[in-house]
Design an enzyme around this catalytic site. Structure first.
Site, PDB file in Angstrom:
ATOM      1  N   GLU A   1      11.691   8.887   2.265  1.00 59.27           N
ATOM      2  CA  GLU A   1      10.042   9.593   1.332  1.00 59.27           C
ATOM      3  C   GLU A   1       8.574   9.475   2.275  1.00 59.27           C
ATOM      4  O   GLU A   1       8.868   9.542   3.604  1.00 59.27           O
ATOM      5  CB  GLU A   1       9.417   7.768   0.873  1.00 59.27           C
ATOM      6  CG  GLU A   1       8.067   8.259   0.579  1.00 59.27           C
ATOM      7  CD  GLU A   1       7.831   6.939   0.015  1.00 59.27           C
ATOM      8  OE1 GLU A   1       6.470   6.924  -0.371  1.00 59.27           O
ATOM      9  OE2 GLU A   1       8.393   5.317  -0.468  1.00 59.27           O
TER      10      GLU A   1
ATOM     11  N   GLU B   1      -2.298  10.081   0.190  1.00 59.82           N
ATOM     12  CA  GLU B   1      -1.993   9.219  -0.021  1.00 59.82           C
ATOM     13  C   GLU B   1      -4.048   8.359   0.155  1.00 59.82           C
ATOM     14  O   GLU B   1      -4.291   8.564   1.757  1.00 59.82           O
ATOM     15  CB  GLU B   1      -1.544   7.802  -0.084  1.00 59.82           C
ATOM     16  CG  GLU B   1      -0.372   8.102  -0.192  1.00 59.82           C
ATOM     17  CD  GLU B   1       0.601   6.339  -0.054  1.00 59.82           C
ATOM     18  OE1 GLU B   1       1.124   5.658  -0.639  1.00 59.82           O
ATOM     19  OE2 GLU B   1       1.313   6.289   1.524  1.00 59.82           O
TER      20      GLU B   1
END
Length: 223
Positions: free
Chosen positions: A104, A109
């Site tokens: 990932e 974020e």
């Protein structure tokens, strides 16, 4: 369905994502109860209900790629419990390989409770969750990310990944160095892109009375 990590939202098929007429994709989190099998169950009634709906879109069925420059121009929302993200998942996740073995790559974020900090992180079996390899970074003068659009990009090749914000490098990962210090680099295979606006969860924490709903994440483009 719902997200992982103790998140509270229910991702709907289409009704939480729309174009705004000015060329932006609007991903909207709303406070509205929705029934879903993956929602938390009510201990009294036994019914499963999520208190929030939101949007998540991915290119798993339409576009997968190995190496290149991945870029998106995004305006994030502000508010406790909001968790916008722009990331990539190893495509073998779609054929049953469990996370984190597929890899990932979190290009962006941001936690709505601290919109002056963004994060870029990678996750693999030897380093994931809170142990992922990543870096927090800020805008000049510690400006508020939610006040305007910003461009996040990852330049990804067989030697590593370089993350940038508005054209400035913020974090560089060297494959050889990671393998020497942290463990196997598992990213040299097809990935697909994901955009989502999560609500609540272990990392962003809960919403509260000050969280604005509907909350909107605006996407100008993905390239």
């Amino acid at each position: 369905g719902t997200g992982q990590n103790g998140e509270l939202e229910y991702y709907t098929d289409q009704r939480n994502a729309a174009m705004d007429g000015s060329g932006h994709l609007v991903m909207e989190a709303r406070k509205e109860a929705t029934a879903g099998s993956s929602c938390p169950s009510d201990p009294l009634s036994g019914s499963t209900t999520c208190q929030y709906t939101s949007a998540r879109m991915n290119t798993g069925a339409s576009f997968q790629f190995t190496y290149g420059r991945v870029e998106a121009r995004i305006k994030v929302p502000k508010g406790n419990g909001l968790w916008p993200a722009f990331w990539m998942m190893g495509a073998d996740f779609l054929t049953g390989r469990p996370w984190p073995y597929n890899g990932e790559v979190d290009i962006m974020e941001i936690l709505g409770k601290d919109v002056k900090t963004a994060y870029s992180t990678v996750h693999a079996p030897a380093y994931n969750g809170g142990g992922g390899i990543g870096s927090p970074y800020k805008l000049p003068q510690s400006a508020d990310f939610s006040a305007d659009f910003h461009t996040w990009a990852a330049d990804w090749n067989s030697k590593g990944i370089t993350f940038s914000l508005d054209g400035q490098t913020v974090f560089t990962l060297d494959k050889e160095q990671v393998e020497q210090t942290r463990g196997p680099w598992i990213f040299d295979h097809p990935h697909y892109m994901i955009l989502n606006l999560a609500v609540g969860g272990d990392w962003p924490g809960p919403t509260d009375a000050t969280t604005p709903f509907p909350a909107r994440m605006l996407v100008d483009y993905v390239r």
